[in-house]
Design a protein around this motif. Structure first.
Motif, mmCIF file in Angstrom:
data_model
loop_
_atom_site.group_PDB
_atom_site.id
_atom_site.type_symbol
_atom_site.label_atom_id
_atom_site.label_comp_id
_atom_site.label_asym_id
_atom_site.label_seq_id
_atom_site.Cartn_x
_atom_site.Cartn_y
_atom_site.Cartn_z
ATOM 1 N N HIS A 17 70.282 40.463 -26.791
ATOM 2 C CA HIS A 17 70.401 39.152 -26.112
ATOM 3 C C HIS A 17 69.930 38.012 -27.006
ATOM 4 O O HIS A 17 69.193 37.130 -26.575
ATOM 5 N N ASN A 18 70.375 38.059 -28.258
ATOM 6 C CA ASN A 18 69.983 37.054 -29.250
ATOM 7 C C ASN A 18 70.771 35.751 -29.027
ATOM 8 O O ASN A 18 71.937 35.631 -29.403
ATOM 9 N N ILE A 19 70.117 34.779 -28.413
ATOM 10 C CA ILE A 19 70.763 33.503 -28.083
ATOM 11 C C ILE A 19 71.174 32.740 -29.345
ATOM 12 O O ILE A 19 72.213 32.078 -29.378
ATOM 13 N N GLY A 20 70.375 32.855 -30.397
ATOM 14 C CA GLY A 20 70.681 32.157 -31.641
ATOM 15 C C GLY A 20 71.984 32.623 -32.248
ATOM 16 O O GLY A 20 72.845 31.803 -32.616
ATOM 17 N N VAL A 21 72.162 33.929 -32.351
ATOM 18 C CA VAL A 21 73.394 34.483 -32.915
ATOM 19 C C VAL A 21 74.579 34.138 -32.020
ATOM 20 O O VAL A 21 75.666 33.785 -32.501
ATOM 21 N N ALA A 22 74.387 34.229 -30.699
ATOM 22 C CA ALA A 22 75.456 33.903 -29.756
ATOM 23 C C ALA A 22 75.878 32.444 -29.896
ATOM 24 O O ALA A 22 77.064 32.117 -29.805
ATOM 25 N N SER A 23 74.909 31.567 -30.129
ATOM 26 C CA SER A 23 75.207 30.145 -30.295
ATOM 27 C C SER A 23 76.051 29.905 -31.541
ATOM 28 O O SER A 23 76.971 29.076 -31.543
ATOM 29 N N VAL A 24 75.736 30.639 -32.621
ATOM 30 C CA VAL A 24 76.528 30.520 -33.846
ATOM 31 C C VAL A 24 77.940 31.044 -33.598
ATOM 32 O O VAL A 24 78.929 30.442 -34.049
ATOM 33 N N GLU A 25 78.046 32.134 -32.867
ATOM 34 C CA GLU A 25 79.369 32.669 -32.508
ATOM 35 C C GLU A 25 80.187 31.632 -31.740
ATOM 36 O O GLU A 25 81.371 31.412 -32.016
ATOM 37 N N MET A 26 79.553 31.000 -30.759
ATOM 38 C CA MET A 26 80.238 29.980 -29.965
ATOM 39 C C MET A 26 80.698 28.826 -30.848
ATOM 40 O O MET A 26 81.846 28.361 -30.728
ATOM 41 N N ALA A 27 79.821 28.383 -31.730
ATOM 42 C CA ALA A 27 80.155 27.268 -32.625
ATOM 43 C C ALA A 27 81.333 27.621 -33.525
ATOM 44 O O ALA A 27 82.225 26.797 -33.758
ATOM 45 N N ILE A 28 81.357 28.848 -34.026
ATOM 46 C CA ILE A 28 82.460 29.285 -34.897
ATOM 47 C C ILE A 28 83.773 29.315 -34.109
ATOM 48 O O ILE A 28 84.806 28.826 -34.580
#
Length: 300
Positions: free
Chosen positions: A276-287
């Protein structure tokens, strides 16, 4: 006053159009907040302030942002034939957009995320579901805006095209949700993505938000290949739907490639689905959104 107009390059006529559009926009955005509370059977002001329901706030924010996006497609400004037509156009498209956003939410609940009760989850302060709800509203609005910019005038054909575009948006969002559900189940021993939302997995909701918004942008990009013509509306919309699928697949492939390069060495399934890594998920969303925006700009 004349000096002001000379310095800024603005005209008195443009100022009046601006006043009309801003006034109607603020009234409609306020109405959206009220209707959001009404549909959830709560007092919106009380839920936002006294109850401090962050999930409800995120959901309302998504609805308001969605309506704002729709209204940008309704504004014609000085291109309008008259002040009266600008008022009629803004009100007509604005009210229709508000209604379609709310209907889209119901469809998203019943068809896309049919295993959870989003309204009850949001009332229970589930921030994850609030994010998912906001993303769905914004994605729907992006496609409605694309249709508003695509059509011309205010007549029966225009409204038929807008509603048809709305149907396309919902079909694409349901399709993408089903694909992502299968991917999640495949990577997580047949676990349910919707159940994960209900359990409050914020990172998963952030990734999902990027996926549905990028899908909406892909559908928008597909609209640039077709000219609006009331006489060939059915065939054109059918072609748009088919090409939307093609553009969605292209965005997905390019996004996967970009993620593999930008997030090299990171196990996305492990980080987002399991940790549940929010940071990595946020980068995924941005990409996801960035690739879709770039592709949309290229197609325009």
């Amino acid at each position: 006053m004349n000096t002001f107009f000379e310095i800024t390059g603005l005209s008195q006529e443009l100022i009046i159009y601006l006043a009309i559009d801003i006034t109607i926009a603020i009234l409609l955005l306020g109405a959206m907040k009220f209707i959001s509370g009404l549909s959830a059977q709560v007092n919106a002001t009380d839920e936002l302030s006294s109850q401090d329901n962050f999930a409800f706030g995120i959901s309302v924010a998504g609805s308001i942002a969605a309506l704002g996006i729709v209204l940008t497609g309704a504004i014609t400004g000085e291109n309008a034939p008259s002040y009266q037509m600008e008022i009629i156009g803004m009100l007509s498209y604005g009210v229709l957009g508000l209604i379609l956003i709310k209907i889209g939410r119901v469809i998203h609940d019943r068809l896309a995320l049919n295993q959870i009760d989003k309204t009850e989850q949001i009332k229970a302060r589930n921030i994850t579901v609030g994010l998912v709800d906001a993303a769905g509203a914004i994605a729907t609005a992006i496609i409605i805006r694309a249709v508003l910019l695509w059509v011309h005038g205010i007549d029966v054909s225009t409204f038929v095209a807008i509603i048809a575009g709305f149907v396309v948006s919902q079909a694409m969002l349901v399709l993408v949700t089903r694909i992502k559900e299968r991917q999640y189940a495949k990577n997580n021993q047949n676990d349910s993505m919707q159940e994960a939302f209900a359990n409050g997995q914020v990172a998963l909701a952030i990734r999902y938000a990027g996926q549905v918004i990028s899908t909406a942008l892909a559908v928008t990009a597909a609209s640039y290949f077709f000219e609006y013509n009331p006489e060939t509306l059915v065939s054109t919309l059918t072609a748009w739907l088919i090409f939307s699928v093609v553009m969605t697949i292209l965005v997905s492939l390019l996004t996967t490639l970009a993620k593999s390069i930008i997030l090299w060495g990171i196990n996305l399934v492990e980080e987002v689905d399991q940790q549940h890594n929010i940071g990595v998920a946020s980068v995924e969303m941005a990409i996801s959104i960035s690739i879709a925006l770039i592709l949309t700009a290229l197609m325009a």
